[in-house]
Design an enzyme around this catalytic site. Sequence first.
Site, mmCIF file in Angstrom:
data_model
loop_
_atom_site.group_PDB
_atom_site.id
_atom_site.type_symbol
_atom_site.label_atom_id
_atom_site.label_comp_id
_atom_site.label_asym_id
_atom_site.label_seq_id
_atom_site.Cartn_x
_atom_site.Cartn_y
_atom_site.Cartn_z
ATOM 1 N N ARG A 171 46.898 -46.907 73.095
ATOM 2 C CA ARG A 171 46.985 -48.228 73.707
ATOM 3 C C ARG A 171 48.413 -48.760 73.787
ATOM 4 O O ARG A 171 48.644 -49.810 74.399
ATOM 5 C CB ARG A 171 46.094 -49.228 72.988
ATOM 6 C CG ARG A 171 46.260 -49.314 71.500
ATOM 7 C CD ARG A 171 45.343 -50.398 70.894
ATOM 8 N NE ARG A 171 45.244 -50.260 69.441
ATOM 9 C CZ ARG A 171 44.245 -49.657 68.827
ATOM 10 N NH1 ARG A 171 43.262 -49.139 69.536
ATOM 11 N NH2 ARG A 171 44.211 -49.560 67.509
ATOM 12 N N GLN A 174 49.614 -49.716 77.210
ATOM 13 C CA GLN A 174 49.111 -50.896 77.904
ATOM 14 C C GLN A 174 50.195 -51.968 78.009
ATOM 15 O O GLN A 174 51.170 -51.964 77.262
ATOM 16 C CB GLN A 174 47.883 -51.455 77.186
ATOM 17 C CG GLN A 174 46.706 -50.506 77.129
ATOM 18 C CD GLN A 174 45.554 -51.042 76.303
ATOM 19 O OE1 GLN A 174 45.428 -52.251 76.126
ATOM 20 N NE2 GLN A 174 44.724 -50.146 75.790
ATOM 21 N N ARG A 187 37.114 -48.119 75.615
ATOM 22 C CA ARG A 187 36.682 -48.340 74.231
ATOM 23 C C ARG A 187 35.202 -48.030 74.060
ATOM 24 O O ARG A 187 34.790 -47.442 73.054
ATOM 25 C CB ARG A 187 36.971 -49.790 73.835
ATOM 26 C CG ARG A 187 38.451 -50.087 73.623
ATOM 27 C CD ARG A 187 38.673 -51.562 73.358
ATOM 28 N NE ARG A 187 40.086 -51.854 73.131
ATOM 29 C CZ ARG A 187 40.600 -53.070 73.138
ATOM 30 N NH1 ARG A 187 39.812 -54.117 73.363
ATOM 31 N NH2 ARG A 187 41.889 -53.253 72.920
ATOM 32 N N LYS A 238 52.457 -42.703 93.500
ATOM 33 C CA LYS A 238 52.923 -42.403 94.853
ATOM 34 C C LYS A 238 51.788 -42.425 95.867
ATOM 35 O O LYS A 238 51.963 -42.877 97.000
ATOM 36 C CB LYS A 238 53.593 -41.019 94.863
ATOM 37 C CG LYS A 238 54.155 -40.586 96.211
ATOM 38 C CD LYS A 238 55.450 -41.276 96.526
ATOM 39 C CE LYS A 238 56.092 -40.709 97.783
ATOM 40 N NZ LYS A 238 57.331 -41.411 98.134
ATOM 41 N N ARG A 427 57.210 -52.755 110.492
ATOM 42 C CA ARG A 427 58.583 -53.235 110.649
ATOM 43 C C ARG A 427 59.408 -53.125 109.370
ATOM 44 O O ARG A 427 60.617 -53.335 109.398
ATOM 45 C CB ARG A 427 58.609 -54.675 111.158
ATOM 46 C CG ARG A 427 57.802 -55.654 110.365
ATOM 47 C CD ARG A 427 57.923 -57.080 110.947
ATOM 48 N NE ARG A 427 56.874 -57.950 110.414
ATOM 49 C CZ ARG A 427 55.744 -58.212 111.034
ATOM 50 N NH1 ARG A 427 55.496 -57.667 112.207
ATOM 51 N NH2 ARG A 427 54.835 -59.007 110.490
ATOM 52 N N ASN A 458 65.735 -45.952 111.764
ATOM 53 C CA ASN A 458 64.921 -46.569 110.714
ATOM 54 C C ASN A 458 65.534 -46.248 109.362
ATOM 55 O O ASN A 458 66.475 -45.446 109.252
ATOM 56 C CB ASN A 458 63.476 -46.080 110.788
ATOM 57 C CG ASN A 458 62.658 -46.822 111.839
ATOM 58 O OD1 ASN A 458 61.674 -46.307 112.347
ATOM 59 N ND2 ASN A 458 63.050 -48.035 112.193
ATOM 60 N N PHE A 470 59.706 -42.059 117.660
ATOM 61 C CA PHE A 470 58.453 -42.752 117.350
ATOM 62 C C PHE A 470 57.541 -42.758 118.567
ATOM 63 O O PHE A 470 57.962 -43.095 119.676
ATOM 64 C CB PHE A 470 58.759 -44.183 116.914
ATOM 65 C CG PHE A 470 57.540 -45.024 116.679
ATOM 66 C CD1 PHE A 470 56.730 -44.808 115.573
ATOM 67 C CD2 PHE A 470 57.195 -46.038 117.563
ATOM 68 C CE1 PHE A 470 55.605 -45.586 115.354
ATOM 69 C CE2 PHE A 470 56.072 -46.817 117.353
ATOM 70 C CZ PHE A 470 55.276 -46.590 116.246
ATOM 71 N N THR A 588 25.805 -35.782 96.911
ATOM 72 C CA THR A 588 25.742 -37.131 97.476
ATOM 73 C C THR A 588 24.493 -37.912 97.097
ATOM 74 O O THR A 588 24.325 -39.036 97.552
ATOM 75 C CB THR A 588 25.805 -37.062 99.018
ATOM 76 O OG1 THR A 588 24.738 -36.238 99.489
ATOM 77 C CG2 THR A 588 27.124 -36.490 99.474
ATOM 78 N N ASP A 702 27.857 -25.065 103.638
ATOM 79 C CA ASP A 702 27.517 -25.124 102.214
ATOM 80 C C ASP A 702 26.378 -24.171 101.877
ATOM 81 O O ASP A 702 25.444 -24.532 101.150
ATOM 82 C CB ASP A 702 27.155 -26.553 101.808
ATOM 83 C CG ASP A 702 27.285 -26.769 100.298
ATOM 84 O OD1 ASP A 702 27.973 -25.957 99.639
ATOM 85 O OD2 ASP A 702 26.712 -27.741 99.772
#
Length: 915
Positions: A171, A174, A187, A238, A427, A458, A470, A588, A702
Amino acid sequence: MERPRAPPSPLNDAESLSERRSLEIFNPSSGKETHGSTSSSSKPPLDGNNKGSSSKWMEFQDSAKITERTAEWGLSAVKPDSGDDGISFKLSSEVERSKNMSRRSSEESTSSESGAFPRVSQELKTALSTLQQTFVVSDATQPHCPIVYASSGFFTMTGYSSKEIVGRNCRFLQGPDTDKNEVAKIRDCVKNGKSYCGRLLNYKKDGTPFWNLLTVTPIKDDQGNTIKFIGMQVEVSKYTEGVNDKALRPNGLSKSLIRYDARQKEKALDSITEVVQTIRHRKSQVQESVSNDTMVKPDSSTTPTPGRQTRQSDEASKSFRTPGRVSTPTGSKLKSSNNRHEDLLRMEPEELMLSTEVIGQRDSWDLSDRERDIRQGIDLATTLERIEKNFVISDPRLPDNPIIFASDSFLELTEYSREEILGRNCRFLQGPETDQATVQKIRDAIRDQREITVQLINYTKSGKKFWNLFHLQPMRDQKGELQYFIGVQLDGSDHVEPLQNRLSERTEMQSSKLVKATATNVDEAVRELPDANTRPEDLWAAHSKPVYPLPHNKESTSWKAIKKIQASGETVGLHHFKPIKPLGSGDTGSVHLVELKGTGELYAMKAMEKTMMLNRNKAHRACIEREIISLLDHPFLPTLYASFQTSTHVCLITDFCPGGELFALLDRQPMKILTEDSARFYAAEVVIGLEYLHCLGIVYRDLKPENILLKKDGHIVLADFDLSFMTTCTPQLIIPAAPSKRRRSKSQPLPTFVAEPSTQSNSFVGTEEYIAPEIITGAGHTSAIDWWALGILLYEMLYGRTPFRGKNRQKTFANILHKDLTFPSSIPVSLVGRQLINTLLNRDPSSRLGSKGGANEIKQHAFFRGINWPLIRGMSPPPLDAPLSIIEKDPNAKDIKWEDDGVLVNSTDLDIDLF
């Protein structure tokens, strides 16, 4: 008294050095530390400026791309010593150990107070030091679960030293913004000896916050008592959406197009499994680390699998077939385990497949423990996520046209994290030298909802400027209304003309084609996902549509019972069905045996929890499955009788197959294998089922024994279509060339009907052991992956195991890509059987059997000689050593209701069940 350190072995100084440098925290009172060198490698940023011809997803233009993609799955490319142009591969862990052992940074703490905390054996320390994961081991028998071991990565990630953390609870990571609710969950799991997987904000020693994907799992003794906890950390700052995971649209759905936590959790659960198995089988891990120096080279005729080879006696080979699978009476795969893989046998390559030799394989020590984990289907990435180009997707229907998706390559190019990008307008890339006139052109194009390609300066997060070619492209829905904007960036800094201070006309023309092609691919890929602006009630609307019988099965008793309800004007719903027993669970949802009230008719009901489907990026999978099953009208495929939704679930009512799974049937056989006659019969019916699916434009994706269900008469039904891909198909009738007049005979060759799906996909889906090579490499795949899976299925039916299985997912994928196909000599299989498997398991999909002529190529193989294809439905299945076990309703079973606890399980998160 402290146990003396064992002297280094003169036979292996490298191993001794590894032991000294491995992190040891076992005597916490020490005031002396030795800090080893640390180093870290980072993936070079992608500028998106690929040269040369471009594939549909523009992956693997050169060896650098191959290296980059394979590195994600634990493989490293090694340049050959000779003049060979190929690339060799070996597991990243092997490369790291052989190239630079100091990468495992060392920190030792010694003390005379040896009894302060429990010791960890030298054997375990050595085994743990071979792992690349970042983790700690805590003593669950002590108050507050003090840390007794930490990997070197933990120190590198957090900045703490051994003296500062040994004997402490985790901990200390934290801080003020750490979610207290997540801490409470941790916990509770520790208190009850349960597992946990979640993301929370932690803090490094210098106060830097970072997103930590924490996976905690217990280690238990033979009595079930928790003795240790493993806490594995993965910094995901990231790539996670961070706090944006709580940002919602007005419709209540997430603003982010993809929920990244689910992706990262699935990878983390597979990774921690290796840590757990290392602790449980540390002797084998140490032995493997010593002998694991052999490189794996693609398409090599030499021994491809790392590990020392030792010949086994006939007695050892017989142990391979020792019964070990355990199944529930229903054939459910929920808690099945398999010990038959403990002594996998490795054979030398055999080109002619006339003989085999049995050779020991070291990396099979933990296969039985992974049995139930790796047989689940995996869904690691959509086609959209695997496009390795710099692009973003924004939603103009939201205020300020915010970004709702950013590719990994875009993050590398701009140096921003995903959390910093999602929800913002593009932007933020502008800076002092950004031409505002060009920016205005982009704004005008957005206003006019038209595409535009420009070049402008940029800036990255660190302030580095780059020339950005772009391309902006609008994406419209089926009604023609604006849905998204796709923005593709290409770093052209290396191609700027100094005098003109811009890209040359030729470079701009070539690069414009590239960014436009990328935008087209993104447009196609994003259409696989549901519209982010869809209302939740519309998202599941397909499940509320009525279902009507198709021609071939409309007179069955199952349909007659359903039609009575429809004739009364009622809509079929959950209240019409009575739960009998659970049948199993898949990726699923859960499957239940149900009875239509008042009729005695039994059905299978698949229930999928809505919130879980949304959180795990599977809503579109559920909708595709419903659409596919509604089209099927074939004896070897399921019939959809009804679909409906509740406030929490969507449900599908299909055929109940009382014979259970083929997986369970294999399990019950004394040798865990089928005879060739039985394997031929089941494979033939699978071929016919796949042929029908391909004719409809459906790629199954599958195929495995768990998804092959058996009817009461022993014939098969292919089940589970949540990972399937649906596209178009153009049937062809191939007329054979007329024979010459001299050779003309009375019997003319018949035309051949070929129908294979025409479009490629690039999703990373399937079941680990059955995944085809082209799925792993990201080259795009077609229906040929189903024929690869058929080869794996045949191998498992005949030999009792799959051919490329490894001790972890990385090793399995490495084996699929590079390991030679071999056959156990201890199990006799005909030459034509081995030849069929060999041609199906061709790593080149264009040369794989079935890739050109479809199912007809496979039907004509000598292995299937004697199969009467048109009349196979009327065949009686060949006799089995252990006959089919029929699942029946228990007349004495206690009545249960849907409202009872645990009947309709609400699984809202990824489960960890390693023990």
